[in-house]
Write a protein that holds these residues in place. Structure first.
Motif, PDB file in Angstrom:
ATOM      1  N   GLY A  17      -0.575  40.535 -13.886  1.00 20.27           N
ATOM      2  CA  GLY A  17      -1.238  40.284 -15.148  1.00 20.27           C
ATOM      3  C   GLY A  17      -0.663  41.025 -16.336  1.00 20.27           C
ATOM      4  N   THR A  18       0.165  42.047 -16.083  1.00 14.84           N
ATOM      5  CA  THR A  18       0.782  42.815 -17.159  1.00 14.84           C
ATOM      6  C   THR A  18       2.219  43.139 -16.798  1.00 14.84           C
ATOM      7  OG1 THR A  18       0.164  44.998 -16.305  1.00 14.84           O
ATOM      8  CG2 THR A  18      -1.446  43.891 -17.727  1.00 14.84           C
ATOM      9  N   THR A  46      11.479  26.651 -21.461  1.00 17.44           N
ATOM     10  CA  THR A  46      10.033  26.517 -21.606  1.00 17.44           C
ATOM     11  C   THR A  46       9.392  27.882 -21.646  1.00 17.44           C
ATOM     12  OG1 THR A  46       8.062  25.380 -20.753  1.00 17.44           O
ATOM     13  CG2 THR A  46       9.475  26.469 -19.127  1.00 17.44           C
ATOM     14  N   LYS A  47       8.189  27.949 -22.183  1.00 25.85           N
ATOM     15  CA  LYS A  47       7.448  29.194 -22.259  1.00 25.85           C
ATOM     16  C   LYS A  47       6.561  29.317 -21.026  1.00 25.85           C
ATOM     17  CE  LYS A  47       4.519  31.824 -25.451  1.00 25.85           C
ATOM     18  NZ  LYS A  47       3.739  31.779 -26.720  1.00 25.85           N
ATOM     19  N   LEU A  48       6.655  30.458 -20.322  1.00 30.09           N
ATOM     20  CA  LEU A  48       5.929  30.636 -19.066  1.00 30.09           C
ATOM     21  C   LEU A  48       4.657  31.460 -19.227  1.00 30.09           C
ATOM     22  CD1 LEU A  48       8.990  31.360 -16.747  1.00 30.09           C
ATOM     23  CD2 LEU A  48       7.745  29.202 -17.025  1.00 30.09           C
ATOM     24  N   PHE A  49       4.582  32.293 -20.261  1.00 30.56           N
ATOM     25  CA  PHE A  49       3.409  33.151 -20.465  1.00 30.56           C
ATOM     26  C   PHE A  49       2.981  33.122 -21.930  1.00 30.56           C
ATOM     27  CE2 PHE A  49       5.475  35.248 -16.815  1.00 30.56           C
ATOM     28  CZ  PHE A  49       4.408  35.340 -15.941  1.00 30.56           C
ATOM     29  N   ARG A  57      -0.842  35.776 -19.803  1.00 26.08           N
ATOM     30  CA  ARG A  57      -1.535  34.642 -19.180  1.00 26.08           C
ATOM     31  C   ARG A  57      -0.549  33.503 -18.988  1.00 26.08           C
ATOM     32  NH1 ARG A  57      -6.243  32.033 -22.571  1.00 26.08           N
ATOM     33  NH2 ARG A  57      -4.411  31.244 -23.724  1.00 26.08           N
ATOM     34  N   LEU A  58      -0.575  32.900 -17.811  1.00 22.28           N
ATOM     35  CA  LEU A  58       0.329  31.795 -17.518  1.00 22.28           C
ATOM     36  C   LEU A  58       0.066  30.615 -18.445  1.00 22.28           C
ATOM     37  CD1 LEU A  58       0.209  31.844 -13.617  1.00 22.28           C
ATOM     38  CD2 LEU A  58       2.271  32.203 -14.983  1.00 22.28           C
ATOM     39  N   THR A  59       1.135  30.000 -18.937  1.00 23.18           N
ATOM     40  CA  THR A  59       1.015  28.725 -19.620  1.00 23.18           C
ATOM     41  C   THR A  59       0.885  27.619 -18.573  1.00 23.18           C
ATOM     42  OG1 THR A  59       3.406  28.379 -19.626  1.00 23.18           O
ATOM     43  CG2 THR A  59       2.459  29.583 -21.505  1.00 23.18           C
ATOM     44  N   ASP A  60       0.702  26.394 -19.034  1.00 22.47           N
ATOM     45  CA  ASP A  60       0.633  25.282 -18.078  1.00 22.47           C
ATOM     46  C   ASP A  60       1.930  25.173 -17.288  1.00 22.47           C
ATOM     47  OD1 ASP A  60      -1.909  24.694 -18.931  1.00 22.47           O
ATOM     48  OD2 ASP A  60      -1.303  23.060 -20.273  1.00 22.47           O
TER      49      ASP A  60
END
Length: 299
Positions: A17-18, A46-49, A57-60
């Motif tokens: 989470g961090t 792509t953006k992962l977080f 936080r996870l992106t889709d």
């Protein structure tokens, strides 16, 4: 994929989470994690977080690949375990996980002997009550207290060594200081016993004192704060403590020595297991709470 290191960092951030938690898990600095995530995002375009004040936080897109990353991690661990299982040398890394009190108050002389006999084995001692995953190579050998009629999980090879008992202990001086009330010294989830009362004239306060870990409970009992439950091998060995008159000695579980099926034939794993098994056979009476007859008045 040729970015496995970056995938490991991605998975560690997703699980922790961090960035700090991921850095601690992988034993690298936080800047390395940040750069690794950046390289992976650039590679995948792509953006992962999403970076939030509370952490990452996870992106889709990140959610879509986290399960696959976990499968890659498991496959990597299985490859390492297969290779490690063929290693018959007496040098190299070896990880042992066991409860802290087992390491500090019971087996340290045994581990010193092992280190002296095999100085080229880089032993890592992981003192923790957490269940470390042997399949993921988080440890190679585990010494655990198993509650109930447990058997080793799939893929683990285990040997039941002895029983594990606990008892109630108090400082010797509190047995004679009748005017000083004693408190119940309890862990986070422990409750005041309801099936017996302390004998020998011990007076109890109504408010317990709670501790987050056992070592503080142990030291508080030694200092005369009150009554606590301890492993018998720990309480019986301390000259400042006695068992509380009228209290039971309770079987808590069994001590198991565990290895993974893929790595149990590795020579240094077998050597360490042999040392621990022999030592624990000698400690079986202490683990079960059997004390010398001369101390029977403390029961």
């Amino acid at each position: 994929m040729d970015h496995w290191d970056e995938v490991r960092m991605f998975l560690a951030v997703a699980e922790g989470g961090t960035v700090r938690a991921a850095a601690d898990a992988l034993a690298v600095n936080h800047a390395t994690i940040i750069r690794g995530i950046g390289r992976l995002e650039e590679k995948l375009n792509t953006k992962l977080f999403d970076k939030l004040p509370s952490g990452y936080r996870l992106t889709d897109a990140g959610t879509d690949i986290v399960e696959l990353a976990g499968q890659m991690s498991m496959a990597s661990s299985q490859i390492e375990a297969k290779i490690f299982g063929r290693d018959q040398s007496v040098s190299g890394p070896l990880r042992l996980t066991l409860p802290v009190s087992f390491a500090t108050d019971l087996l340290m002389p045994t581990l010193v002997e092992f280190r002296a006999a095999y100085p080229d084995i880089a032993l890592e001692i992981i003192g923790s009550l957490s269940v470390v995953n042997l399949g993921n190579r988080e440890a190679d050998v585990a010494l655990r207290v198993v509650i109930g009629d447990g058997t080793p999980p799939d893929k683990l090879y285990g040997t039941r060594l002895c029983e594990f008992h606990t008892g109630f202990y108090v400082q010797r001086n509190l047995m004679t200081a009748r005017s000083t009330p004693a408190a119940w010294l309890l862990g986070t989830n422990e409750v005041i016993p309801s099936d017996w009362d302390p004998q020998g004239g011990i007076r109890m306060t109504t408010t317990p004192i709670r501790f987050a870990e056992m070592r503080s409970q142990f030291e508080a009992a030694r200092a005369g704060m009150g009554i606590t439950v301890l492993p018998c091998f720990l309480g019986d060995a301390d000259p400042m403590l006695v068992r509380v008159p009228g209290s039971p000695v309770k079987p808590t579980g069994d001590i198991w020595l565990l290895t993974h099926s893929d790595t149990r034939q590795t020579k240094r794993v077998r050597l360490l297991c042999d040392h621990i098994r022999t030592a624990m056979q000698g400690f079986a009476g202490r683990m079960a709470g059997r004390i010398e007859s001369g101390d029977s008045e403390l029961l």
